[in-house]
Design a protein around this motif. Structure first.
Motif, PDB file in Angstrom:
ATOM      1  N   THR A 212       3.984   0.536   2.636  1.00  0.00           N
ATOM      2  CA  THR A 212       4.046  -0.581   3.560  1.00  0.00           C
ATOM      3  C   THR A 212       3.723  -1.852   2.793  1.00  0.00           C
ATOM      4  O   THR A 212       3.011  -1.817   1.788  1.00  0.00           O
ATOM      5  CB  THR A 212       3.062  -0.401   4.736  1.00  0.00           C
ATOM      6  OG1 THR A 212       3.260  -1.457   5.688  1.00  0.00           O
ATOM      7  CG2 THR A 212       1.606  -0.450   4.266  1.00  0.00           C
TER       8      THR A 212
ATOM      9  N   LEU B 139      -2.645   0.423  -4.373  1.00  0.00           N
ATOM     10  CA  LEU B 139      -2.503  -0.925  -3.849  1.00  0.00           C
ATOM     11  C   LEU B 139      -1.867  -1.764  -4.948  1.00  0.00           C
ATOM     12  O   LEU B 139      -2.421  -1.870  -6.043  1.00  0.00           O
ATOM     13  CB  LEU B 139      -3.852  -1.502  -3.426  1.00  0.00           C
ATOM     14  CG  LEU B 139      -3.763  -2.873  -2.750  1.00  0.00           C
ATOM     15  CD1 LEU B 139      -4.792  -2.996  -1.634  1.00  0.00           C
ATOM     16  CD2 LEU B 139      -3.970  -4.002  -3.754  1.00  0.00           C
TER      17      LEU B 139
ATOM     18  N   PHE C 215       0.879  -1.177   0.000  1.00  0.00           N
ATOM     19  CA  PHE C 215       0.000   0.000   0.000  1.00  0.00           C
ATOM     20  C   PHE C 215       0.909   1.217   0.000  1.00  0.00           C
ATOM     21  O   PHE C 215       1.772   1.363   0.866  1.00  0.00           O
ATOM     22  CB  PHE C 215      -0.907  -0.008   1.232  1.00  0.00           C
ATOM     23  CG  PHE C 215      -2.135   0.843   1.081  1.00  0.00           C
ATOM     24  CD1 PHE C 215      -3.299   0.323   0.543  1.00  0.00           C
ATOM     25  CD2 PHE C 215      -2.125   2.173   1.471  1.00  0.00           C
ATOM     26  CE1 PHE C 215      -4.432   1.102   0.388  1.00  0.00           C
ATOM     27  CE2 PHE C 215      -3.251   2.973   1.332  1.00  0.00           C
ATOM     28  CZ  PHE C 215      -4.415   2.431   0.787  1.00  0.00           C
TER      29      PHE C 215
ATOM     30  N   GLY D 291       2.441  -5.960   3.262  1.00  0.00           N
ATOM     31  CA  GLY D 291       1.845  -6.944   4.158  1.00  0.00           C
ATOM     32  C   GLY D 291       2.859  -8.006   4.538  1.00  0.00           C
ATOM     33  O   GLY D 291       3.525  -8.569   3.674  1.00  0.00           O
TER      34      GLY D 291
ATOM     35  N   LEU E 158      -4.984  -4.955   3.828  1.00  0.00           N
ATOM     36  CA  LEU E 158      -4.678  -3.890   2.864  1.00  0.00           C
ATOM     37  C   LEU E 158      -5.689  -3.894   1.720  1.00  0.00           C
ATOM     38  O   LEU E 158      -6.163  -2.839   1.292  1.00  0.00           O
ATOM     39  CB  LEU E 158      -3.253  -4.058   2.329  1.00  0.00           C
ATOM     40  CG  LEU E 158      -2.128  -3.844   3.349  1.00  0.00           C
ATOM     41  CD1 LEU E 158      -0.767  -4.134   2.718  1.00  0.00           C
ATOM     42  CD2 LEU E 158      -2.155  -2.425   3.911  1.00  0.00           C
TER      43      LEU E 158
ATOM     44  N   GLN F  29      -2.402  -9.656   6.821  1.00  0.00           N
ATOM     45  CA  GLN F  29      -2.108  -8.254   6.542  1.00  0.00           C
ATOM     46  C   GLN F  29      -2.378  -7.909   5.082  1.00  0.00           C
ATOM     47  O   GLN F  29      -2.847  -6.810   4.775  1.00  0.00           O
ATOM     48  CB  GLN F  29      -0.664  -7.930   6.923  1.00  0.00           C
ATOM     49  CG  GLN F  29      -0.417  -7.940   8.420  1.00  0.00           C
ATOM     50  CD  GLN F  29       0.985  -7.487   8.785  1.00  0.00           C
ATOM     51  OE1 GLN F  29       1.720  -6.937   7.967  1.00  0.00           O
ATOM     52  NE2 GLN F  29       1.367  -7.741  10.030  1.00  0.00           N
ATOM     53  N   ASN F  30      -2.092  -8.843   4.171  1.00  0.00           N
ATOM     54  CA  ASN F  30      -2.439  -8.618   2.759  1.00  0.00           C
ATOM     55  C   ASN F  30      -3.938  -8.393   2.612  1.00  0.00           C
ATOM     56  O   ASN F  30      -4.386  -7.477   1.904  1.00  0.00           O
ATOM     57  CB  ASN F  30      -2.027  -9.829   1.913  1.00  0.00           C
ATOM     58  CG  ASN F  30      -0.527  -9.948   1.729  1.00  0.00           C
ATOM     59  OD1 ASN F  30       0.210  -8.985   1.964  1.00  0.00           O
ATOM     60  ND2 ASN F  30      -0.067 -11.117   1.323  1.00  0.00           N
TER      61      ASN F  30
ATOM     62  N   PRO G  78      -2.927   2.696   7.120  1.00  0.00           N
ATOM     63  CA  PRO G  78      -1.744   1.898   6.773  1.00  0.00           C
ATOM     64  C   PRO G  78      -0.433   2.679   6.792  1.00  0.00           C
ATOM     65  O   PRO G  78       0.634   2.080   6.940  1.00  0.00           O
ATOM     66  CB  PRO G  78      -2.067   1.424   5.350  1.00  0.00           C
ATOM     67  CG  PRO G  78      -2.937   2.507   4.790  1.00  0.00           C
ATOM     68  CD  PRO G  78      -3.748   3.025   5.947  1.00  0.00           C
TER      69      PRO G  78
ATOM     70  N   TYR H  46      -3.318   7.065  -3.300  1.00  0.00           N
ATOM     71  CA  TYR H  46      -2.804   5.793  -2.779  1.00  0.00           C
ATOM     72  C   TYR H  46      -2.905   4.731  -3.871  1.00  0.00           C
ATOM     73  O   TYR H  46      -3.857   4.716  -4.653  1.00  0.00           O
ATOM     74  CB  TYR H  46      -3.598   5.336  -1.560  1.00  0.00           C
ATOM     75  CG  TYR H  46      -3.524   6.286  -0.392  1.00  0.00           C
ATOM     76  CD1 TYR H  46      -2.476   6.215   0.536  1.00  0.00           C
ATOM     77  CD2 TYR H  46      -4.495   7.266  -0.216  1.00  0.00           C
ATOM     78  CE1 TYR H  46      -2.407   7.095   1.599  1.00  0.00           C
ATOM     79  CE2 TYR H  46      -4.437   8.156   0.849  1.00  0.00           C
ATOM     80  CZ  TYR H  46      -3.386   8.061   1.753  1.00  0.00           C
ATOM     81  OH  TYR H  46      -3.312   8.943   2.810  1.00  0.00           O
TER      82      TYR H  46
END
Length: 479
Positions: A319, A286, A228, A321, A330, A326-327, A276, A284
């Protein structure tokens, strides 16, 4: 176009005689969920809900209705966003009972499945064979694969795998006269005449009713990394995309973008959402890298690529994951945006695409024009940046009356679509035309292309009974 006459008792009796009384419903409570599209912008009318169990029963239903001049709207999960499944009299033909897996070929990497199967079930069937069906979108738990193909659905994996059109090898289709075209071939190469399946993919049920499909499957990703990224602008996002594509090539499987406003409302309204990055950023992204080889080290590759982009001044912060959990967290920030926007009042929505190199130009031009047209307007342009598709949504100004804002939809359509047209883009990237964009298509579409569409419709559905009034204008025709 005038509404057709009510369906006759003789037609209802014929349908009940073949399908069974429990599968031909005329009660208001049974019809109600099938008359309204997802966002509630359109409400239709229908005389009956018909629920065939197999392709032969679909063919019987269509043939019976064709002989009596009864319009038919096919529905799967009824999750469309452009009013394409709203009936205009006649019957709603539900494909929900056609959900069987007919064949799974792990060697040829194909799955033949009926049109009523839910997309998540298709994904699960592929996963059970250690393969991937990559089509993925927000409604995958309720939309059907037949509807996905009828609308040429896109979603988050188009960058790597293509639209629904690119994922289908063969189709079975019931034509407007009740005949069945069997094109269910799982062949990667087949040049035996016209490629008829592409007439029906994306036609929104106006040329024929898809009853089954043979789909392409792929190796499952076994190494995945999700990042992210905070950026200064959409132009920086484009520079980052070019960098990531050079680094990993086809391993770049997703590149989604959202604005600062978009992340702010996700953090405000979506339970469990966590900021995040430490600071706020204008834009942003991803980013996802993946590979079917478990030892490919996608995490290390993404970390190195982002470090280089940070050193080059392309990226402000990022950041990655550290686990699948965590992936997923995000991804949830991006996928929660449409729901979060509902909490901010009414939205005027556009689903457009432009050539990738011109995407920053479009965002700058269209946002400036919309803000100038309505002070306090809150643009929320997000989506599948890597394939040129942006959901250019506009949230109402704080305190403005909802109805008054939505009454401006036509004015903002012209502003946004004019900008798209100047950049040689499309006013319908992945959601289709349906009702909501039918008139706009007549304005922006190529005249020769529109004429060809009308000729195809007249050739395959001369009585105009399959989903009448959608995609192309039918004002000069009767049903």
């Amino acid at each position: 176009m005038t509404e057709p006459a009510p369906i006759s008792d003789a037609v209802l009796a014929a349908l009940r005689g073949r399908l069974g009384p429990a599968q031909v419903l005329t009660e208001a409570e049974a019809l109600a969920p099938h008359l309204v599209e997802t966002r509630g912008l359109y409400r239709g009318t229908a005389c009956a809900l018909v629920r065939p169990a197999d392709t032969a029963e679909v063919a019987f239903t269509v043939g019976t209705c064709a002989a009596a001049g009864v319009p038919i709207v096919a529905q799967g999960g009824n999750t469309g966003l452009v009013g394409g499944g709203v009936p205009r009299g006649g019957i709603v033909l539900s494909l929900a009972r056609l959900s069987r897996i007919r064949d799974l070929d792990p060697v040829g990497a194909t799955l033949t499945i009926e049109a009523g199967a839910i997309l998540a079930e298709v994904q699960a069937a592929a996963a059970a064979a250690s393969l991937l069906f990559p089509l993925s979108l927000a409604s995958e738990g309720s939309c059907s694969i037949g509807g996905n193909l009828a609308t040429n659905a896109g979603g988050t994996a188009v960058l790597a795998y293509g639209n629904a059109r690119d994922l289908v090898l063969g189709l079975e289709v019931v034509l407007a006269d009740g005949r069945i075209w069997n094109g269910l071939k799982g062949l990667r190469k087949n040049n035996a005449g016209y490629d008829l399946k592409h007439l029906f993919v994306g036609s929104e049920g106006t040329l024929g009713i898809i009853t089954a499909a043979t789909l392409k499957l792929f190796p499952k990703p076994l190494s995945r990394a999700v990042g992210f990224v905070g950026l200064a602008s959409p132009r920086a996002a484009l520079a980052l995309f070019e960098t990531m594509r050079r680094v990993v090539g086809p391993g770049l499987t997703a590149f989604e973008v959202m604005p600062r406003f978009g992340l702010d409302i996700v953090l405000a309204h979506m339970p469990g959402a966590v900021r995040p990055l430490a600071a706020a950023h204008d834009t942003y992204a991803l980013v996802e890298f993946s590979s079917p080889r478990p030892g490919d080290g996608m995490g290390a590759a993404l970390e190195a690529a982002l470090a280089d982009a940070l050193a080059a001044g392309i990226v402000e912060d990022a950041t990655i994951g550290a686990s699948e959990a965590q992936n997923a967290a995000l991804w949830a920030l991006r996928e929660g945006l449409p729901e979060a926007q509902r909490h901010e009042g009414a939205s005027i929505k556009h689903d457009v695409s432009v050539p990738l190199a011109r995407l920053p130009d479009f965002l700058e031009e269209a946002e400036a024009a919309c803000r100038a047209a309505m002070p306090g307007l809150r643009p929320c342009a997000f989506g599948h940046f890597g394939d040129g598709n942006i959901h250019f949504n506009l949230s109402q100004p704080l305190g403005m009356d909802r109805a008054a804002f939505l009454a401006e939809w036509g004015r903002f359509n012209r502003i946004v679509h004019d900008s798209v047209a100047r950049l040689n883009g499309s006013i319908a990237a992945e959601h289709g035309i349906g009702l909501i964009k039918r008139d706009a298509l007549q304005h922006y579409g190529d005249p020769v292309g529109l004429d060809l569409m009308r000729r195809l419709k007249a050739a395959l559905d001369p009585a105009n009974l399959l989903n009448p009034g959608k995609v192309v204008s039918d004002e000069s025709r009767t049903s």
